[in-house]
Write a protein that holds these residues in place. Structure first.
Motif, PDB file in Angstrom:
ATOM      1  N   THR A 267      68.941  87.008  40.576  1.00 42.35           N
ATOM      2  CA  THR A 267      67.752  87.621  41.163  1.00 42.35           C
ATOM      3  C   THR A 267      67.614  89.057  40.674  1.00 42.35           C
ATOM      4  O   THR A 267      66.520  89.498  40.290  1.00 42.35           O
ATOM      5  CB  THR A 267      67.827  87.596  42.699  1.00 42.35           C
ATOM      6  N   TRP A 268      68.711  89.810  40.684  1.00 37.17           N
ATOM      7  CA  TRP A 268      68.676  91.170  40.129  1.00 37.17           C
ATOM      8  C   TRP A 268      68.189  91.135  38.679  1.00 37.17           C
ATOM      9  O   TRP A 268      67.387  91.968  38.265  1.00 37.17           O
ATOM     10  CB  TRP A 268      70.059  91.808  40.147  1.00 37.17           C
ATOM     11  N   ALA A 269      68.713  90.171  37.918  1.00 38.40           N
ATOM     12  CA  ALA A 269      68.354  90.077  36.502  1.00 38.40           C
ATOM     13  C   ALA A 269      66.859  89.851  36.334  1.00 38.40           C
ATOM     14  O   ALA A 269      66.219  90.454  35.460  1.00 38.40           O
ATOM     15  CB  ALA A 269      69.141  88.942  35.846  1.00 38.40           C
ATOM     16  N   GLY A 270      66.286  88.970  37.156  1.00 39.30           N
ATOM     17  CA  GLY A 270      64.858  88.699  37.046  1.00 39.30           C
ATOM     18  C   GLY A 270      64.014  89.921  37.377  1.00 39.30           C
ATOM     19  O   GLY A 270      63.006  90.199  36.714  1.00 39.30           O
ATOM     20  N   ILE A 271      64.421  90.667  38.403  1.00 38.98           N
ATOM     21  CA  ILE A 271      63.677  91.885  38.741  1.00 38.98           C
ATOM     22  C   ILE A 271      63.780  92.880  37.590  1.00 38.98           C
ATOM     23  O   ILE A 271      62.792  93.534  37.226  1.00 38.98           O
ATOM     24  CB  ILE A 271      64.207  92.493  40.052  1.00 38.98           C
ATOM     25  N   ALA A 272      64.965  92.998  36.985  1.00 41.38           N
ATOM     26  CA  ALA A 272      65.125  93.879  35.828  1.00 41.38           C
ATOM     27  C   ALA A 272      64.237  93.433  34.665  1.00 41.38           C
ATOM     28  O   ALA A 272      63.635  94.272  33.973  1.00 41.38           O
ATOM     29  CB  ALA A 272      66.592  93.910  35.405  1.00 41.38           C
ATOM     30  N   ASP A 273      64.142  92.129  34.444  1.00 38.61           N
ATOM     31  CA  ASP A 273      63.226  91.618  33.408  1.00 38.61           C
ATOM     32  C   ASP A 273      61.799  92.086  33.667  1.00 38.61           C
ATOM     33  O   ASP A 273      61.071  92.466  32.748  1.00 38.61           O
ATOM     34  CB  ASP A 273      63.241  90.086  33.391  1.00 38.61           C
ATOM     35  N   GLY A 274      61.398  92.028  34.938  1.00 39.43           N
ATOM     36  CA  GLY A 274      60.050  92.458  35.296  1.00 39.43           C
ATOM     37  C   GLY A 274      59.829  93.936  35.041  1.00 39.43           C
ATOM     38  O   GLY A 274      58.748  94.360  34.613  1.00 39.43           O
ATOM     39  N   VAL A 275      60.868  94.751  35.304  1.00 41.72           N
ATOM     40  CA  VAL A 275      60.773  96.190  35.037  1.00 41.72           C
ATOM     41  C   VAL A 275      60.611  96.441  33.538  1.00 41.72           C
ATOM     42  O   VAL A 275      59.785  97.260  33.109  1.00 41.72           O
ATOM     43  CB  VAL A 275      62.006  96.926  35.594  1.00 41.72           C
ATOM     44  N   LEU A 276      61.397  95.736  32.725  1.00 43.29           N
ATOM     45  CA  LEU A 276      61.263  95.876  31.270  1.00 43.29           C
ATOM     46  C   LEU A 276      59.866  95.471  30.818  1.00 43.29           C
ATOM     47  O   LEU A 276      59.221  96.185  30.027  1.00 43.29           O
ATOM     48  CB  LEU A 276      62.310  95.020  30.564  1.00 43.29           C
ATOM     49  N   GLU A 277      59.386  94.332  31.293  1.00 39.95           N
ATOM     50  CA  GLU A 277      58.066  93.834  30.916  1.00 39.95           C
ATOM     51  C   GLU A 277      56.972  94.849  31.282  1.00 39.95           C
ATOM     52  O   GLU A 277      56.077  95.140  30.483  1.00 39.95           O
ATOM     53  CB  GLU A 277      57.826  92.505  31.618  1.00 39.95           C
ATOM     54  N   ALA A 278      57.049  95.405  32.493  1.00 38.05           N
ATOM     55  CA  ALA A 278      56.046  96.367  32.948  1.00 38.05           C
ATOM     56  C   ALA A 278      56.128  97.670  32.155  1.00 38.05           C
ATOM     57  O   ALA A 278      55.101  98.296  31.844  1.00 38.05           O
ATOM     58  CB  ALA A 278      56.217  96.643  34.436  1.00 38.05           C
ATOM     59  N   THR A 279      57.350  98.088  31.819  1.00 35.14           N
ATOM     60  CA  THR A 279      57.525  99.319  31.043  1.00 35.14           C
ATOM     61  C   THR A 279      56.918  99.178  29.657  1.00 35.14           C
ATOM     62  O   THR A 279      56.179 100.058  29.191  1.00 35.14           O
ATOM     63  CB  THR A 279      59.024  99.660  30.925  1.00 35.14           C
ATOM     64  N   LEU A 280      57.221  98.075  28.968  1.00 33.21           N
ATOM     65  CA  LEU A 280      56.689  97.879  27.625  1.00 33.21           C
ATOM     66  C   LEU A 280      55.166  97.751  27.650  1.00 33.21           C
ATOM     67  O   LEU A 280      54.483  98.264  26.760  1.00 33.21           O
ATOM     68  CB  LEU A 280      57.324  96.646  26.984  1.00 33.21           C
TER      69      LEU A 280
END
Length: 368
Positions: A235-248
């Motif tokens: 779950t942490w990993a998925g939220i981190a993926d979302g942060v990366l996606e939003a940042t890019l």
């Protein structure tokens, strides 16, 4: 629906469409928190909710597939992923520790989203009420007392609840979470992160207990406790993926129409974020592989959670460095993801676990 059908491949196109709709609704749920019923309807339609159920032959979906599902859903909306993580953990625990507690009909209800489950383990702090205890009342085992951080409260129909028995032992009880015997205190949870996870304080006032699983300390029995922990790290990993996606996405939009290269600060931060995600990928792969063996899982779970949490925190810090304050001030996926990570990681105190793990390596000569 047969149990064999639950193990058929997911509707990938349907799941992708469901995830897109969940992501599209995440900001509204963050602004106006409520149990994400529509999201779980989407997940049920895509065949996700029965993923931890074994088939009639006992065969299970690969653990790596479960982790991937939790991660994908959490990327779309961390609050939905948090509740799904608990649902998967509860279903697995029931099927291994007390399979008789789930009838064939109830297994079907889980698969189609009519029976959602949670796992509620946190005790109240001083002043928040008396800790939950099991009681025998009129020939029925019931639950009385308080639990906190009850993710999915008001939306799940049953939960596995850690409570004390008459002898003071910690037991894992399968409890009805609807009806007049429980009160959901929605004023307690006012966190900035995971706002739609509905992680409220719950008061039990004689709630019926369907079953008590295993013996004392069943909640921490291995390898299931470590599998629970690894799912949470997904779950942490998925939220981190979302942060990366939003940042890019933010950085690309900022570059739109410009003929210059991105700033050195933004480019370096984006590169570091990609390394952090690659680190998370490899630890989840390693944990899933180890879970498929007969080797002890606890040490791997501790190491994986620490490494994934550290990488997620680094990623969130680099996102702020790359983007500055504007996306955090104006809201949206980046702001929400950073808030979700900050609160969720603080809920899991990893330092004592890692210290004990290190002490064992020193005192007992334990390596990897």
């Amino acid at each position: 629906m047969s149990m064999q059908a639950l193990l058929e491949p997911l509707d990938r196109a349907g799941l992708d469409a469901a995830l897109a709709r969940i992501a599209a609704g995440a900001d509204e749920l963050d602004r106006h928190p409520a149990f994400p019923h529509l999201a779980f309807g989407e997940l049920a339609s895509a065949g996700v909710l029965g993923a931890t159920l074994p088939g009639s032959d006992g065969r299970r979906n690969p653990f790596a597939d479960e982790l991937r599902l939790v991660r994908e859903v959490s990327r779309a909306d961390g609050s939905v992923g948090r509740i799904l993580d608990g649902h998967f953990n509860a279903v697995e625990r029931l099927t291994v520790a007390c399979p008789g507690a789930l009838s064939e009909a109830e297994r079907g209800q889980i698969a189609v989203g009519e029976l959602l489950l949670g796992v509620w383990g946190a005790d109240p702090a001083p002043g928040e009420g008396e800790p939950a205890v099991l009681r025998e009342e009129h020939g029925q085992t019931t639950l009385r007392g308080v639990k906190t951080f009850c993710s999915g409260a008001g939306g799940v129909q049953r939960a596995l609840v850690v409570a004390r028995d008459d002898g003071g032992e910690r037991r894992l009880a399968y409890v009805e979470t609807t009806g007049d015997a429980i009160t959901v205190d929605r004023s307690w949870y006012r966190g900035e992160g995971l706002r739609a996870s509905e992680s409220h304080r719950v008061l039990f006032e004689g709630a019926p207990v369907v079953a008590v699983l295993g013996g004392p300390n069943e909640a921490s029995r291995e390898p299931w406790f470590s599998r629970d922990a690894i799912r949470t790290s997904a779950t942490w990993a998925g939220i981190a993926d979302g942060v990366l996606e939003a940042t890019l996405a933010f950085l690309r939009e900022r570059q739109r129409g410009s003929h210059e290269r991105p700033s050195e600060i933004a480019a370096l931060a984006a590169g570091r974020m990609r390394v952090a995600v690659a680190t998370i990928d490899r630890w989840l792969d390693h944990a899933a592989e180890r879970a498929g063996t007969d080797e002890p899982l606890a040490g791997t779970a501790i190491e994986a959670r620490w490494a994934i949490a550290a990488a997620a925190r680094e990623l969130a810090a680099e996102a702020a460095l790359a983007c500055g304050s504007r996306p955090l001030a104006t809201g949206g996926a980046l702001s929400r993801g950073r808030r979700d990570l900050d609160l969720f990681l603080l809920q899991h105190r990893l330092e004592p676990l890692l210290a004990r793990h290190g002490a064992a390596a020193i005192l007992e000569g334990e390596g990897r």
